[in-house]
Write a protein that holds these residues in place. Sequence first.
Motif, PDB file in Angstrom:
ATOM      1  N   GLN A 127       0.825  -1.201   0.000  1.00  0.00           N
ATOM      2  CA  GLN A 127       0.000   0.000   0.000  1.00  0.00           C
ATOM      3  C   GLN A 127       0.868   1.263   0.000  1.00  0.00           C
ATOM      4  O   GLN A 127       0.608   2.192  -0.756  1.00  0.00           O
ATOM      5  CB  GLN A 127      -0.921  -0.008   1.210  1.00  0.00           C
ATOM      6  CG  GLN A 127      -1.977   1.066   1.178  1.00  0.00           C
ATOM      7  CD  GLN A 127      -2.962   0.911   2.330  1.00  0.00           C
ATOM      8  OE1 GLN A 127      -2.637   0.334   3.364  1.00  0.00           O
ATOM      9  NE2 GLN A 127      -4.160   1.427   2.159  1.00  0.00           N
ATOM     10  N   LYS A 128       1.901   1.269   0.814  1.00  0.00           N
ATOM     11  CA  LYS A 128       2.777   2.435   0.924  1.00  0.00           C
ATOM     12  C   LYS A 128       3.487   2.731  -0.391  1.00  0.00           C
ATOM     13  O   LYS A 128       3.668   3.888  -0.764  1.00  0.00           O
ATOM     14  CB  LYS A 128       3.815   2.189   2.027  1.00  0.00           C
ATOM     15  CG  LYS A 128       4.802   3.317   2.212  1.00  0.00           C
ATOM     16  CD  LYS A 128       5.818   2.987   3.279  1.00  0.00           C
ATOM     17  CE  LYS A 128       6.880   4.043   3.370  1.00  0.00           C
ATOM     18  NZ  LYS A 128       7.954   3.637   4.297  1.00  0.00           N
ATOM     19  N   ASN A 129       3.879   1.684  -1.117  1.00  0.00           N
ATOM     20  CA  ASN A 129       4.662   1.857  -2.343  1.00  0.00           C
ATOM     21  C   ASN A 129       3.843   1.658  -3.618  1.00  0.00           C
ATOM     22  O   ASN A 129       4.404   1.567  -4.706  1.00  0.00           O
ATOM     23  CB  ASN A 129       5.844   0.894  -2.337  1.00  0.00           C
ATOM     24  CG  ASN A 129       6.807   1.223  -1.225  1.00  0.00           C
ATOM     25  OD1 ASN A 129       7.547   2.187  -1.310  1.00  0.00           O
ATOM     26  ND2 ASN A 129       6.782   0.430  -0.165  1.00  0.00           N
TER      27      ASN A 129
ATOM     28  N   LEU B 255      -0.041  -6.862  -4.536  1.00  0.00           N
ATOM     29  CA  LEU B 255       0.304  -7.926  -3.588  1.00  0.00           C
ATOM     30  C   LEU B 255       0.747  -9.214  -4.289  1.00  0.00           C
ATOM     31  O   LEU B 255       1.453 -10.029  -3.705  1.00  0.00           O
ATOM     32  CB  LEU B 255      -0.883  -8.228  -2.685  1.00  0.00           C
ATOM     33  CG  LEU B 255      -0.915  -7.497  -1.357  1.00  0.00           C
ATOM     34  CD1 LEU B 255      -2.173  -7.813  -0.574  1.00  0.00           C
ATOM     35  CD2 LEU B 255       0.303  -7.775  -0.513  1.00  0.00           C
ATOM     36  N   SER B 256       0.357  -9.394  -5.539  1.00  0.00           N
ATOM     37  CA  SER B 256       0.763 -10.608  -6.261  1.00  0.00           C
ATOM     38  C   SER B 256       2.269 -10.627  -6.546  1.00  0.00           C
ATOM     39  O   SER B 256       2.822 -11.675  -6.863  1.00  0.00           O
ATOM     40  CB  SER B 256      -0.019 -10.751  -7.546  1.00  0.00           C
ATOM     41  OG  SER B 256       0.300  -9.695  -8.438  1.00  0.00           O
ATOM     42  N   ASP B 257       2.923  -9.472  -6.432  1.00  0.00           N
ATOM     43  CA  ASP B 257       4.373  -9.418  -6.620  1.00  0.00           C
ATOM     44  C   ASP B 257       5.125  -9.867  -5.365  1.00  0.00           C
ATOM     45  O   ASP B 257       6.333 -10.079  -5.420  1.00  0.00           O
ATOM     46  CB  ASP B 257       4.824  -8.001  -6.976  1.00  0.00           C
ATOM     47  CG  ASP B 257       4.335  -7.565  -8.348  1.00  0.00           C
ATOM     48  OD1 ASP B 257       4.089  -8.458  -9.185  1.00  0.00           O
ATOM     49  OD2 ASP B 257       4.205  -6.351  -8.574  1.00  0.00           O
ATOM     50  N   PHE B 258       4.418 -10.010  -4.272  1.00  0.00           N
ATOM     51  CA  PHE B 258       5.037 -10.365  -3.000  1.00  0.00           C
ATOM     52  C   PHE B 258       5.059 -11.883  -2.827  1.00  0.00           C
ATOM     53  O   PHE B 258       4.208 -12.585  -3.371  1.00  0.00           O
ATOM     54  CB  PHE B 258       4.282  -9.732  -1.825  1.00  0.00           C
ATOM     55  CG  PHE B 258       4.546  -8.263  -1.665  1.00  0.00           C
ATOM     56  CD1 PHE B 258       5.369  -7.808  -0.659  1.00  0.00           C
ATOM     57  CD2 PHE B 258       3.969  -7.343  -2.519  1.00  0.00           C
ATOM     58  CE1 PHE B 258       5.630  -6.457  -0.506  1.00  0.00           C
ATOM     59  CE2 PHE B 258       4.219  -5.986  -2.386  1.00  0.00           C
ATOM     60  CZ  PHE B 258       5.051  -5.542  -1.375  1.00  0.00           C
ATOM     61  N   PRO B 259       6.031 -12.382  -2.036  1.00  0.00           N
ATOM     62  CA  PRO B 259       6.030 -13.828  -1.758  1.00  0.00           C
ATOM     63  C   PRO B 259       4.852 -14.196  -0.868  1.00  0.00           C
ATOM     64  O   PRO B 259       4.249 -13.332  -0.234  1.00  0.00           O
ATOM     65  CB  PRO B 259       7.363 -14.052  -1.029  1.00  0.00           C
ATOM     66  CG  PRO B 259       7.802 -12.719  -0.536  1.00  0.00           C
ATOM     67  CD  PRO B 259       7.158 -11.692  -1.415  1.00  0.00           C
ATOM     68  N   THR B 260       4.523 -15.488  -0.831  1.00  0.00           N
ATOM     69  CA  THR B 260       3.433 -15.918   0.045  1.00  0.00           C
ATOM     70  C   THR B 260       3.898 -15.853   1.490  1.00  0.00           C
ATOM     71  O   THR B 260       5.033 -16.233   1.803  1.00  0.00           O
ATOM     72  CB  THR B 260       2.996 -17.351  -0.291  1.00  0.00           C
ATOM     73  OG1 THR B 260       4.124 -18.209  -0.256  1.00  0.00           O
ATOM     74  CG2 THR B 260       2.350 -17.405  -1.667  1.00  0.00           C
ATOM     75  N   ALA B 261       3.020 -15.350   2.326  1.00  0.00           N
ATOM     76  CA  ALA B 261       3.394 -15.160   3.735  1.00  0.00           C
ATOM     77  C   ALA B 261       3.108 -16.426   4.535  1.00  0.00           C
ATOM     78  O   ALA B 261       2.198 -17.118   4.355  1.00  0.00           O
ATOM     79  CB  ALA B 261       2.618 -13.991   4.314  1.00  0.00           C
TER      80      ALA B 261
END
Length: 150
Positions: free
Chosen positions: A138-140, A144-150
């Motif tokens: 959100q800040k950048n 979210l699909s560019d992020f690894p799975t948490a």
Amino acid sequence: PRAFNDDKVRVILNKADQVSNQQLMRVYGALMWSLGKVFKTPEVLRVYVGSYWDKEYHNDHNAELFDAESADLLSDLKSLPRHSATRKINEFVKRTRRLKVHLLIIQHLRAQFGWFGKSKTQTKMLSNLGQTFRQIAQKNNLNLSDFPTA
């Protein structure tokens, strides 16, 4: 994890002249359903239907369709070298986005650490990684699909 080379796969339903129209539709439908489970892409995978050998069709009820599919497949295969540069660029962009996300995650996590209580902070951050990823995205203004799975 499976390699992400879905765009390199060509599916061919061969010997389609050996079955009736009704059987062909059933086989095609079952194949598409199964492919949908294997390839997790938003677009449907292209399936070329025909009879790919140098003999006459066994049943010529779909000869026009088979000829058109054969021409499409040949055209697709001939265009592969033209599309390789685009594929390489897309792969480079994907890797660059992943690197950016990785660096932003590291930057955010490092900013959370103080001089004391590092193991407690680390445990807290690891338990709340999904929320952390959402904050960074959100800040950048990232997806979210560019992020690894948490």
